[in-house]
Design a protein around this motif. Structure first.
Motif, PDB file in Angstrom:
ATOM      1  N   GLU A   1       0.826  -1.206   0.000  1.00  0.00           N
ATOM      2  CA  GLU A   1       0.000   0.000   0.000  1.00  0.00           C
ATOM      3  C   GLU A   1       0.863   1.260   0.000  1.00  0.00           C
ATOM      4  OE1 GLU A   1      -3.800   1.109   2.478  1.00  0.00           O
ATOM      5  OE2 GLU A   1      -3.241  -0.962   2.945  1.00  0.00           O
ATOM      6  N   PHE A   2       2.101   1.116   0.436  1.00  0.00           N
ATOM      7  CA  PHE A   2       3.002   2.275   0.550  1.00  0.00           C
ATOM      8  C   PHE A   2       4.053   2.306  -0.560  1.00  0.00           C
ATOM      9  CE2 PHE A   2       1.474   1.430   4.832  1.00  0.00           C
ATOM     10  CZ  PHE A   2       1.178   2.692   5.313  1.00  0.00           C
TER      11      PHE A   2
ATOM     12  N   VAL B   1       0.417  -1.472  10.667  1.00  0.00           N
ATOM     13  CA  VAL B   1      -0.240  -1.724   9.381  1.00  0.00           C
ATOM     14  C   VAL B   1      -0.484  -3.214   9.107  1.00  0.00           C
ATOM     15  CG1 VAL B   1       0.635   0.425   8.395  1.00  0.00           C
ATOM     16  CG2 VAL B   1       1.941  -1.692   8.055  1.00  0.00           C
ATOM     17  N   GLY B   2      -0.231  -4.048  10.103  1.00  0.00           N
ATOM     18  CA  GLY B   2      -0.564  -5.465   9.935  1.00  0.00           C
ATOM     19  C   GLY B   2       0.561  -6.367   9.492  1.00  0.00           C
ATOM     20  N   ALA B   3       1.773  -5.830   9.413  1.00  0.00           N
ATOM     21  CA  ALA B   3       2.882  -6.635   8.899  1.00  0.00           C
ATOM     22  C   ALA B   3       3.647  -7.384   9.995  1.00  0.00           C
ATOM     23  CB  ALA B   3       3.855  -5.761   8.108  1.00  0.00           C
TER      24      ALA B   3
ATOM     25  N   PHE C   1       8.975  -0.252   9.804  1.00  0.00           N
ATOM     26  CA  PHE C   1       7.941   0.168  10.748  1.00  0.00           C
ATOM     27  C   PHE C   1       8.011   1.673  11.006  1.00  0.00           C
ATOM     28  CE2 PHE C   1       8.852  -4.175  12.942  1.00  0.00           C
ATOM     29  CZ  PHE C   1       8.313  -4.833  11.867  1.00  0.00           C
TER      30      PHE C   1
ATOM     31  N   TYR D   1       8.331   3.744   3.573  1.00  0.00           N
ATOM     32  CA  TYR D   1       8.951   3.952   2.258  1.00  0.00           C
ATOM     33  C   TYR D   1      10.460   3.677   2.304  1.00  0.00           C
ATOM     34  CZ  TYR D   1       4.637   6.708   2.180  1.00  0.00           C
ATOM     35  OH  TYR D   1       3.339   7.125   2.316  1.00  0.00           O
TER      36      TYR D   1
ATOM     37  N   LYS E   1      -3.580   4.224   3.050  1.00  0.00           N
ATOM     38  CA  LYS E   1      -2.696   4.579   4.155  1.00  0.00           C
ATOM     39  C   LYS E   1      -1.483   5.327   3.633  1.00  0.00           C
ATOM     40  CE  LYS E   1      -3.844   0.443   6.782  1.00  0.00           C
ATOM     41  NZ  LYS E   1      -3.721  -0.906   6.209  1.00  0.00           N
ATOM     42  N   GLN E   2      -0.997   6.253   4.427  1.00  0.00           N
ATOM     43  CA  GLN E   2       0.195   6.993   4.026  1.00  0.00           C
ATOM     44  C   GLN E   2       0.933   7.537   5.236  1.00  0.00           C
ATOM     45  OE1 GLN E   2      -0.629  10.935   2.328  1.00  0.00           O
ATOM     46  NE2 GLN E   2      -2.804  10.616   2.716  1.00  0.00           N
ATOM     47  N   LYS E   3       2.227   7.840   5.000  1.00  0.00           N
ATOM     48  CA  LYS E   3       2.971   8.576   6.008  1.00  0.00           C
ATOM     49  C   LYS E   3       3.022  10.004   5.496  1.00  0.00           C
ATOM     50  CE  LYS E   3       7.187   8.785   8.713  1.00  0.00           C
ATOM     51  NZ  LYS E   3       8.590   8.379   8.858  1.00  0.00           N
TER      52      LYS E   3
ATOM     53  N   CYS F   1       4.441  -1.920  13.762  1.00  0.00           N
ATOM     54  CA  CYS F   1       4.231  -1.337  12.432  1.00  0.00           C
ATOM     55  C   CYS F   1       2.922  -0.569  12.315  1.00  0.00           C
ATOM     56  CB  CYS F   1       4.325  -2.411  11.356  1.00  0.00           C
ATOM     57  SG  CYS F   1       2.932  -3.553  11.284  1.00  0.00           S
TER      58      CYS F   1
ATOM     59  N   LEU G   1       1.268   8.614  10.526  1.00  0.00           N
ATOM     60  CA  LEU G   1       0.952   7.441   9.713  1.00  0.00           C
ATOM     61  C   LEU G   1      -0.546   7.193   9.869  1.00  0.00           C
ATOM     62  CD1 LEU G   1       2.246   4.965   8.133  1.00  0.00           C
ATOM     63  CD2 LEU G   1       2.239   3.772  10.319  1.00  0.00           C
TER      64      LEU G   1
END
Lengths: 307, 292
Positions: free
Chosen positions: A37-38, B254-256, A274, A278, B2-4, B252, B91
């Motif tokens: 997604e990133f 984000v689920g990773a 984490f 990116y 999702k984004q940072k 994380c 995030l």
């Protein structure tokens, strides 16, 4: 007139060609779905998957993670859905992308490892197997094979008989002499090495007077461990001729170049995913920039260049 | 998606001892829903991981978010010093929010305990909006064939009062520092419990329900684990659904990494080992689905 310098970022491990030397450290990137997604997964040299075992593993109780100065501790305990789900779901997902697939394999006995390695042998999309003999967070197997030279030799030579893909032994830093471990793996026929796995650590919550992790100990990762990792990659590279995938606290392209110069043929970004989702792509771009700046033609010009 | 991204601090104030109310201008506000959270990154690089903080409110124009958090460690201590104009890495938007639609036409309990109270505000707002939309639809239906606007003045006031009564915010605080109470009162009837008995019922949110003889058809809750366990038991006894927001140490977000899991009753499609990820499969779960 300014010279246009076009560096070649490709690299090779055990006969497998990678478009660039940047991969993902096992366990920090799932099978790529979440971070897809990133980042554009097509840009990565390879995705190294979360460890997969012959059967589903539930992992450890929570809390499983804790932050420490400049890094973190984890004791996930290799939770994974098992090889069946992995082959049905994760491999087809990864096949959609133009990146190499490296599967991390874990087990409790040699037989467990053999079973997974054989199943993966049927899957031609898998380029390389990373054998996890160094997870500090599971009680049986795993690290038991990675802390003694004879046990490492035995499992490596056994897996070599069953593997269709080249095998890369992932070494533990929790040993006295990394060079000795590296030599044992090489002598047993390992095609490559990857290091370092996390360093065993502990954190105590002084307010609650409890261990921060349910497992009491956990593996430390993050930028704080980088000097240890660079040292171990260098020592392993001095000890063996087989290629090395280096990792441990890589946050930037400068860090990655340091590992290459120490003797790694490629690098993995782990805990920093984490912090910055990116990070992998930024490291790739940064390596290219470094190569332009110093007029480096190809990655192999950097590998082990500092002795 | 999702984004940072970078957010800018619009304002910050301490609304209770060590509890801070921070408004951030950020693109994440566009998609934020009640019960979702964001990761806030400390600038001090000795603390690397994003701090998961729930969304308290989304500004009307969806360009700013409000978070209300308690200083719990090094990261949140750093955040508490931020002033207007500070740039902050974020995030988001993370997690699934509360299933607001499950409150449609029902008597709703919003139950918050301590620093679990903030996400209840945006939820109360969304539930009230949903109710008003429903009422408008009903009104439009009733109004068909009648002359527009006829007799609407008086009826609206009475109806509004009833509607407000249906959403009950039952909030548990330590003491008389009842942060966000006034905000919650704009969208719901607020019932307070305090540990020291200084305001409302002495005790916890469960004591407040009993003391006031309150009933509901559905519960939405966020707070400490003992409170959530009590709510789970209460909901099971009453045979009503309870949507609870869980918390766990995360890496994380984000689920990773599989750091923040909760045991589930059924095999979930991701883990296959009854371990749902709080960050991505949650943080909101129906209480009966999780083993807490």
């Amino acid at each position: 007139m300014a010279e246009v310098w076009n560096p070649d970022l490709s690299t090779e491990i055990a006969g497998v060609k990678f478009k660039n030397p940047v991969m993902t450290a096992s366990g920090t990137f799932g099978s790529g779905m979440e971070y897809g997604e990133f980042v554009d997964l097509n840009r990565l040299g390879a995705v190294v998957t979360k460890g997969v075992s012959n059967m589903p593993w539930p992992g450890n109780p929570t809390p499983r993670v804790a932050e420490v100065y400049g890094g973190m501790l984890n004791a996930i305990g290799l939770q994974n859905p098992g090889i069946d789900v992995f082959l049905e779901r994760d491999i087809p997902f990864l096949k959609q992308y133009d990146t190499k697939i490296i599967v991390n394999v874990c087990g409790k006995s040699v037989k467990d490892y053999v079973e997974v390695v054989e199943r993966l042998g049927e899957e031609s999309a898998v380029a390389l197997l990373e054998i996890n003999v160094s997870c500090p967070n599971v009680k049986e197997g795993a690290i038991a094979f990675g802390q003694k030279t004879d046990a490492l030799y035995e499992i490596t030579s056994e897996l070599k008989k069953h593997a269709r893909q080249p095998i890369m032994m992932k070494l533990s830093p929790n040993v006295t002499d990394i060079g000795e471990m590296a030599r044992a793996a090489e002598a047993a026929g390992a095609d490559a090495l990857s290091l370092i796995n996390t360093i065993t650590g502990m954190k105590i919550d002084i307010h609650r007077r409890k261990f921060a992790l349910a497992n009491k100990t956990g593996g430390m990762s993050g930028p704080a461990i980088k000097p240890i990792a660079v040292r171990m990659v260098y020592q392993a590279a001095q000890a063996v001729k087989i290629p090395i995938l280096g990792m441990g606290g890589i946050a930037t392209a400068e860090d990655a170049v340091e590992f290459l110069l120490a003797g790694a043929s490629a690098v993995s970004v782990g805990a920093m995913n984490f912090v910055d989702p990116y990070a992998t792509v930024e490291v790739i771009d940064g390596i290219e920039e470094y190569m332009r700046k110093y007029h480096v033609g190809k990655i192999s010009d950097l590998i082990g260049a500092v002795r | 998606m999702k984004q940072k991204t970078t957010g800018i601090v619009l304002s910050q104030r301490e609304i209770a001892p060590a509890v801070f109310d921070l408004w951030l201008e950020t693109a994440l506000a566009r998609e934020a829903r009640p019960g979702q959270f964001i990761g806030v990154y400390p600038k001090d690089r000795s603390t690397l991981l994003p701090r998961p903080i729930s969304i308290c409110e989304v500004r009307e124009d969806r360009k700013a978010l409000r978070i209300v958090y308690r200083v719990a460690g090094q990261g949140t201590r750093e955040f508490s010093a931020y002033r207007e104009g500070e740039r902050v890495e974020l995030l988001g938007v993370l997690g699934n929010g509360f299933p607001v639609e499950q409150g449609k036409g029902k008597r709703v309990f919003l139950m918050g305990g301590g620093i679990g109270i903030p996400p209840m505000l945006e939820l109360a707002k969304a539930l009230k909006e949903q109710k008003e939309e429903q009422r408008d639809i009903q009104k439009a239906g009733q109004g068909q064939g009648q002359e527009q606007g006829q007799g609407s003045g008086e009826g609206l006031g009475a109806e509004k009062e009833n509607d407000n009564g249906v959403i009950s915010s039952i909030m548990g605080y330590r003491d008389s520092q009842t942060f966000l109470k006034e905000d919650l009162e704009r969208y719901s009837r607020v019932v307070i419990a305090t540990e020291d008995g200084s305001v409302g019922t002495k005790g916890n949110v469960m004591d407040a329900i009993r003391e006031n003889g309150l009933e509901a058809d559905v519960i939405f809750a966020c707070g400490p684990m003992p409170m959530l366990r009590a709510i789970k038991a209460y909901a099971a006894e009453k045979g009503i659904p309870a949507y609870i927001s869980l918390e766990e140490h995360m890496a994380c977000g984000v689920g990773a990494c599989l750091g923040c899991v909760v045991k589930t009753r059924e095999k979930d499609p991701h883990s296959h080992v009854n371990n749902a990820r709080i960050c991505t499969d949650g943080p909101v779960f129906e209480a009966g689905e999780v083993e807490i």
